[in-house]
Design an enzyme around this catalytic site. Structure first.
Site, PDB file in Angstrom:
ATOM      1  N   THR A   1       0.857  -1.181   0.000  1.00 14.28           N
ATOM      2  CA  THR A   1       0.000   0.000   0.000  1.00 14.28           C
ATOM      3  C   THR A   1       0.893   1.231   0.000  1.00 14.28           C
ATOM      4  OG1 THR A   1      -0.011   0.156   2.391  1.00 14.28           O
ATOM      5  CG2 THR A   1      -1.720  -1.185   1.383  1.00 14.28           C
TER       6      THR A   1
ATOM      7  N   LYS B   1     -13.677  14.496  15.145  1.00 12.29           N
ATOM      8  CA  LYS B   1     -14.205  13.743  16.292  1.00 12.29           C
ATOM      9  C   LYS B   1     -14.449  14.721  17.430  1.00 12.29           C
ATOM     10  CE  LYS B   1     -11.320  10.510  14.151  1.00 12.29           C
ATOM     11  NZ  LYS B   1     -10.350  11.228  13.291  1.00 12.29           N
TER      12      LYS B   1
ATOM     13  N   GLU C   1      -5.748  -3.847   0.114  1.00 11.32           N
ATOM     14  CA  GLU C   1      -5.958  -4.841   1.165  1.00 11.32           C
ATOM     15  C   GLU C   1      -7.135  -5.780   0.888  1.00 11.32           C
ATOM     16  OE1 GLU C   1      -5.402  -1.652   1.585  1.00 11.32           O
ATOM     17  OE2 GLU C   1      -4.117  -1.247   3.318  1.00 11.32           O
TER      18      GLU C   1
ATOM     19  N   TRP D   1     -19.067  12.189  15.514  1.00  2.00           N
ATOM     20  CA  TRP D   1     -18.333  12.547  14.308  1.00  2.00           C
ATOM     21  C   TRP D   1     -19.025  13.675  13.560  1.00  2.00           C
ATOM     22  CZ3 TRP D   1     -17.534   6.884  12.261  1.00  2.00           C
ATOM     23  CH2 TRP D   1     -16.469   6.297  12.984  1.00  2.00           C
TER      24      TRP D   1
END
Lengths: 551, 551
Positions: free
Chosen positions: A194, A449, A340, A454
């Site tokens: 990645t 946050k 992934e 959120w």
């Protein structure tokens, strides 16, 4: 976690391992004549067959075996979407070795880190990328062999690589048969690293089992068969070209390999769509948008009505989706995934029940969402309190994914924070509608946050930019001693307009709760951007890191 | 045998087991509203949804758990293609138990043998089959519970079964949630017994892994998706309805369950094709032929042009294939398989390369062959000397099959002769053309083994019946002291004709080698037939067992 039980013995046995070798081997039994069209290093289109390619795959396996590559070894590949790259897709894993996908656009330091970390001892490099390989050679002493792939004779190739081997010269001496081993299906087929925005690249080692299951799923999900013509647009060093080479062979489709191409030469890809009557391809809006421009420039719009263009990377704009449809009949199908996840996690298919319920505009709009989870994976939304959230189209959580082709760890890494109860944590924030469609709303790092809740910076930015006096807007979460983070908004006025901050707050109050509103709205002259022109939130986050603590 | 190697560890992990439970569980997440149409015991069509059915599946799992069924236990099912049977397809394997498929047409002795041999301790029986169950009860003392499935209240049901339980009464008390376990994927999902012509039935125990892979393969092979309407015509006690229920749910298609039906009520099935716009179904020519007759009798021919009708059991006649196509647009797709193969091994799809090369007549004729091996299985022809034969359209051998959903043994049986180097020996003789198409030419038991070579009795019979003086012909292999077997031909003359044996031998010489010609051609008045009117070769073989030794 669920209870694990062992039931009654079966008579199926488990001796038949899921190996990628079988995909091609069986395709050659039924469709030896199927065509593979490829563009060579000189840019000329040429043609070969499954059977002839399989013989070259066997030669390549014999060659690797001959230079001492053994099961479990790692072989790097540095190449564009060439035929030899396609052959290596089968030859390296076929002998039980791992194909390391080398991203030719990585910085030399990062690429050297990948080669070292994965433990590659052999690297196959296309002639056009010798410069990249030469930069690596001194940094990667454990690489025993550099194999140069070229259409030209070895004498014409100049390189500073230590003791380079010539791919074609080696192949010419090999046998066309290979005694393919049966490989324990949990063994690694390939590796891809990645390229995260923070820290070093992280390694995913895909298993044969995961690749075969992902292939079977995708072939069914997009109904790929032997009447399809499959163009591999996504670079073959990106999550094994999203698995499309394997899908094409499993489906016994015609394969179209564009070789080396760039956005500047978009005509190569766009014309291939027309000339080879492409019905399945993969790519990103950044490629598909100029492709559409090219097709618009043709004297007659081509008929691509059978084409399914799987579009990843970012949400495709509606203008692109409708543009392709209206001009050519092609379908842009948004899919979601990551290195992934092998990568396919969702694909945007219209459910029959929605076709009746939604208006035409709503159906078009739905196509921008990430779509439905494909069969075989579990997609959940993880709330900030560690609980899974309902699929109500409102509850936003971190998208977590589990399944037989989803990574359960990173290679030689203790990054436990990226996993939760068997799920991989994507770092993306989204909602799932009651109809089951996933919609990404934020990147986790862009979410603010505040007091355990959120706040979506993207929603706030879109709302601010919806006001006539605002040209550009950015909202970042500034660390706050009491609330953890609080939103700070930065706005660039529309030329000729003055921004009234109170008016803006009233404007936002129409759609946001009071605690979600930015405490500060600052008017600025311009916003920082990255080298490709995207808003650079990282710079802003650093700039406002001490906004509250410094007061 | 190939070398077995273990490569590099992967980061996919192998924690995600292939369980049939996931197929339905994930379909309910994305398509809770998808419809299941079913015909109840009274013959009325009704409708439910995936979500509502999944809740009943959970109730059924809780019920089975409540009466003590544990992972590894065997639960028999005696039912037609009813909704409750469909629910049991998921509930029994979902708790880790084995669903024993009980063929309601077996003789009571054989069915009792199956129940005992498989070790079933619970049997679920449809009210209409109580008579069959009552016949079994005394012979199967190890069955602890008989569960009666009916739409009527328990008080109205009369049965001599010992302590019968009422399915619906038990379900009414259960919870709609069930904590589905993760099942070791090599555990048995279901069991089905072959009904061979010789010896006792033999047990195949299918694994969860094999079923899931077969499902994924079939969904891709026939491009089944959520816009399909899938009618389950094949009895659900025959090799799990050929896997079509699992394919339908994996693809999130609409499911159509015809309940109890018979050839005499063919209108039920044929009308369902029309009323529910069926696009995928499975069955045999014996069902499809009367279905076509019914459709011909409708005032207007229905449009079934999206329909793929997977046809097994025997080679479909060209008149049936063309008849369906010409009247409705539907495609009859011949598939080949057996109880031991889950069952799909081949399907008849036209390759793109053949569409150009073959004439229209040749393309129609090709549709009668068994078709191409599906992706994931290896099909080989085993010669009489134990070697694998080439695919040249001429070399005939025993069809041998290997793959993740092919049985590798029979349950509690030492029938080693049915397996060869990991392949299951089908007992069918066939050729594979250079284009990869499998064509069955004989059953092994109908082949005459003469001097180490094979003579096709079916080819000889067809050639004899091609002569104008012959009405019927049978050729059997009579044991021979020198040649192992030699062909003996029996012919029934066409009324009003006299058979000239020498003339017949000259007729055969045109297509057969001298050593293949029958040494004896006997003119007889009639040939023995079975209860369903098929030529009874078994009787003839017994009759001519001493033909040469007795001389």
């Amino acid at each position: 976690m669920s209870e694990f039980v062992t039931g009654h013995p079966s008579t199926h046995g488990d001796g038949y391992q899921l190996n990628t070798t079988n995909l091609f081997r069986q395709a050659v039994v039924t469709h030896p004549e199927q065509e593979i069209v490829f563009r060579d290093a000189a840019g000329a289109w040429r043609s070969t067959s499954y059977e002839a390619t399989w013989r070259r795959v066997a030669r390549t396996a014999n060659m690797l075996d001959g230079i001492g590559v053994r099961a479990g070894d790692v072989v790097g590949v540095l190449d564009w979407n060439h035929l030899r790259h396609f052959e290596l897709y089968w030859a390296i894993p076929g002998i039980g070795a791992v194909m390391l996908q080398m991203n030719l656009r990585l910085a030399a330091d990062d690429l050297a880190y990948v080669v070292e970390h994965a433990g590659a001892t052999v690297v196959c490099v296309d002639e056009s990328l010798l410069g990249v390989a030469e930069d690596l050679a001194a940094r990667c002493p454990q690489v025993r062999h550099w194999i140069v792939m070229s259409d030209r004779p070895p004498a014409e190739i100049e390189t500073s690589l230590p003791d380079p081997l010539d791919h074609e010269a080696l192949l010419a001496r090999q046998d066309e048969e290979f005694g393919w081993p049966v490989i324990d299906e949990t063994s690694a087929y390939s590796a891809c690293y990645t390229t995260g925005t923070t820290g070093r690249p992280k390694g995913v080692f895909y298993s044969h089992r995961g690749i075969v299951l992902h292939t079977m799923m995708w072939a069914a999900d997009q109904a790929v068969g032997d009447h399809d013509n499959v163009l591999l647009t996504t670079p073959m060093f990106h999550a094994q070209c999203w698995g499309l080479p394997q899908v094409a062979v499993y489906a016994r489709a015609r394969v179209v390999l564009p070789g080396r191409y760039s956005v500047e030469e978009i005509g190569v890809l766009a014309q291939a769509m027309v000339d080879y009557a492409v019905t399945v391809t993969n790519g990103a809006p950044a490629i598909f948008a100029p492709m559409l421009e090219y097709l618009r420039s043709l004297p007659e719009p081509p008929d691509l009505s059978r084409a399914r263009m799987i579009s990843g990377s970012t949400e495709p704009p509606l203008s692109l989706i409708r543009g392709f449809h209206d001009l050519t009949g092609a379908s842009i199908i948004h899919g979601y995934g990551a290195t992934e996840t092998t990568p396919l996690v969702t694909s945007n298919r219209p459910k029959p029940s929605l076709e009746e319920r939604l208006s035409e505009e709503q159906r078009w709009d739905l196509k921008r969402s990430q779509g439905l989870p494909v069969a075989g994976v579990d997609v959940r939304l993880l709330g900030s309190g560690g609980e899974f959230l309902p699929h109500d189209g409102k509850s936003a959580g971190e998208i977590c994914i589990r399944g037989p082709w989803i990574t359960e760890s990173y290679w030689k890494s203790d990054d436990e924070g990226k996993f939760h109860r068997g799920y991989w944590r994507s770092g993306d924030i989204g909602v799932i509608t009651s109809d089951g469609y996933l919609k990404i709303t934020d990147r986790l790092k862009d979410v603010i946050k505040s007091g355990g809740e959120w706040i979506s910076s993207i929603d706030l930015e879109n709302a601010l930019m919806g006001h006539p006096t605002v040209r550009q807007a950015a909202v970042v979460g500034a660390p706050h001693p009491r609330w953890q983070e609080r939103p700070v908004a930065l706005v660039v006025p529309e030329p000729g307009h003055e921004v009234d901050v109170d008016q803006l707050r009233t404007h936002l109050s129409a759609t946001f709760a009071k605690w979600q509103l930015p405490d500060e709205v600052l008017v600025v002259g311009e916003l920082p951007t990255t080298s490709v022109g995207k808003l650079d939130k990282k710079v802003l986050r650093e700039e406002y890191a001490d906004f509250y603590s410094g007061r």
